[in-house]
Design a protein around this motif. Structure first.
Motif, mmCIF file in Angstrom:
data_model
loop_
_atom_site.group_PDB
_atom_site.id
_atom_site.type_symbol
_atom_site.label_atom_id
_atom_site.label_comp_id
_atom_site.label_asym_id
_atom_site.label_seq_id
_atom_site.Cartn_x
_atom_site.Cartn_y
_atom_site.Cartn_z
ATOM 1 N N PRO A 170 0.799 -1.230 0.000
ATOM 2 C CA PRO A 170 0.000 0.000 0.000
ATOM 3 C C PRO A 170 0.828 1.275 0.000
ATOM 4 O O PRO A 170 0.309 2.353 -0.296
ATOM 5 N N SER A 171 2.116 1.175 0.323
ATOM 6 C CA SER A 171 2.945 2.379 0.359
ATOM 7 C C SER A 171 3.304 2.884 -1.034
ATOM 8 O O SER A 171 3.692 4.052 -1.194
ATOM 9 N N LEU A 172 3.197 2.030 -2.052
ATOM 10 C CA LEU A 172 3.487 2.478 -3.417
ATOM 11 C C LEU A 172 2.448 3.508 -3.829
ATOM 12 O O LEU A 172 1.260 3.347 -3.560
ATOM 13 N N PRO A 173 2.863 4.579 -4.497
ATOM 14 C CA PRO A 173 1.956 5.693 -4.767
ATOM 15 C C PRO A 173 0.789 5.328 -5.667
ATOM 16 O O PRO A 173 0.918 4.513 -6.581
ATOM 17 N N ALA A 174 -0.360 5.946 -5.409
ATOM 18 C CA ALA A 174 -1.543 5.748 -6.245
ATOM 19 C C ALA A 174 -1.427 6.573 -7.517
ATOM 20 O O ALA A 174 -0.562 7.441 -7.653
ATOM 21 N N ASN A 175 -2.311 6.279 -8.454
ATOM 22 C CA ASN A 175 -2.390 6.992 -9.735
ATOM 23 C C ASN A 175 -1.077 6.918 -10.509
ATOM 24 O O ASN A 175 -0.699 7.856 -11.204
ATOM 25 N N ALA A 176 -0.398 5.775 -10.382
ATOM 26 C CA ALA A 176 0.854 5.558 -11.090
ATOM 27 C C ALA A 176 0.693 4.383 -12.037
ATOM 28 O O ALA A 176 -0.154 3.513 -11.840
ATOM 29 N N ALA A 177 1.524 4.367 -13.088
ATOM 30 C CA ALA A 177 1.484 3.294 -14.071
ATOM 31 C C ALA A 177 2.795 2.515 -14.034
ATOM 32 O O ALA A 177 3.876 3.099 -13.871
ATOM 33 N N TYR A 178 2.692 1.203 -14.177
ATOM 34 C CA TYR A 178 3.855 0.327 -14.123
ATOM 35 C C TYR A 178 3.934 -0.493 -15.413
ATOM 36 O O TYR A 178 3.174 -1.445 -15.588
#
Length: 277
Positions: A170-178
């Motif tokens: 959950p610590s990985l940022p939201a609204n990001a693309a991988y």
């Protein structure tokens, strides 16, 4: 993978069959329903904390995205992992890719911690295309241009690893693309790999777009999938890519978030041979 970590899983399935029963036997809770039934989606989301959303390549993506965004917001979801295609933009080359971009915006507006796994062509999808002609004819018949055409590919297992990593971090940022690319390989090398692993002569026969389209429709492909794939084949031919093209370089997402090195195309073909033995 989630169940192996002891994480409770609820599987939202379209129908109860041997696949859903396999998941139930592994410990998953099963909820039957349809992505396009907003009430069913609400029931599936209620009581969960994170969602993996993977809509099939068929009509209805935007309706399904809206229904899922609503259900996820009502359920207090803090992480939604959205599986889309490698190119996701308003100007992407296929209609499905352009819809993927709009779907991403819907999930981000909902404020549900959305992240987007932008996966390239699956090895498994390539395998299904090849099986139409290789066993009987010893040929790979596709409209992919010359053997110098380069394709970015990935194993479904590696996409799953990334999805699990995102669902549990959950610590990985939201609204990001991988972006998720496991290998970048020429059509010539794909043919050579099949020949080497299967120990037989394998050749490539280029077909026309119309031949491929007619064959796909005859095999039961839906119109949405045919339109997407037809446009994708044209884009791959037109790109004149090479293995050094940064745009289609192997990404470190699989290893950093999924915790394992990407599966090679040769590994995939050998595993398929072992399963069929």
């Amino acid at each position: 993978m989630l169940l192996a970590r002891g994480i409770p899983v609820r599987a939202f399935v379209h129908s109860i069959d041997e696949r859903s029963e396999h998941l139930r036997a592994r410990g998953a809770e099963i909820v039957e329903g349809d992505f396009l039934d907003a009430r069913a989606v609400q029931r599936a989301a209620q009581g969960t904390s994170a969602i993996y959303f993977a809509y099939p390549v068929q009509d209805g993506l935007l309706d399904a995205s809206a229904a899922m965004a609503l259900a996820a917001r009502e359920a207090g979801i803090t992480r939604l992992v959205n599986l889309v295609m490698l190119q996701s933009s308003i100007d992407a080359p296929t209609p499905r890719m352009r819809q993927n971009y709009l779907s991403e915006q819907v999930f981000e507006w909902a404020g549900i911690g959305a992240v987007h796994v932008r996966a390239t062509v699956f090895y498994e999808n390539l395998g299904s295309q090849v099986r139409q002609s290789l066993p009987a004819q010893g040929a790979v018949r596709l409209p992919w241009g010359k053997e110098t055409t380069v394709l970015p590919l990935v194993a479904a297992e590696d996409v799953a690893r990334v999805a699990v990593g995102l669902l549990t971090s959950p610590s990985l940022p939201a609204n990001a693309a991988y972006p998720v690319v496991g290998s970048v390989i020429s059509l010539k090398d794909i043919i050579a790999t099949f020949g080497s692993v299967l120990a037989r002569n394998v050749r490539y026969e280029e077909t026309t777009d119309e031949e491929w389209r007619s064959d796909a429709i005859a095999r039961g492909y839906n119109a949405h999938a045919v339109a997407h794939l037809s446009a994708l084949w044209k884009a791959l031919r037109a790109a004149s890519l090479n293995a050094e093209a940064a745009r289609f370089a192997v990404t470190d997402t699989i290893e950093k978030i999924g915790g394992a090195r990407p599966k090679t195309f040769e590994q995939f073909v050998r595993e398929g041979l072992a399963k069929s033995a």
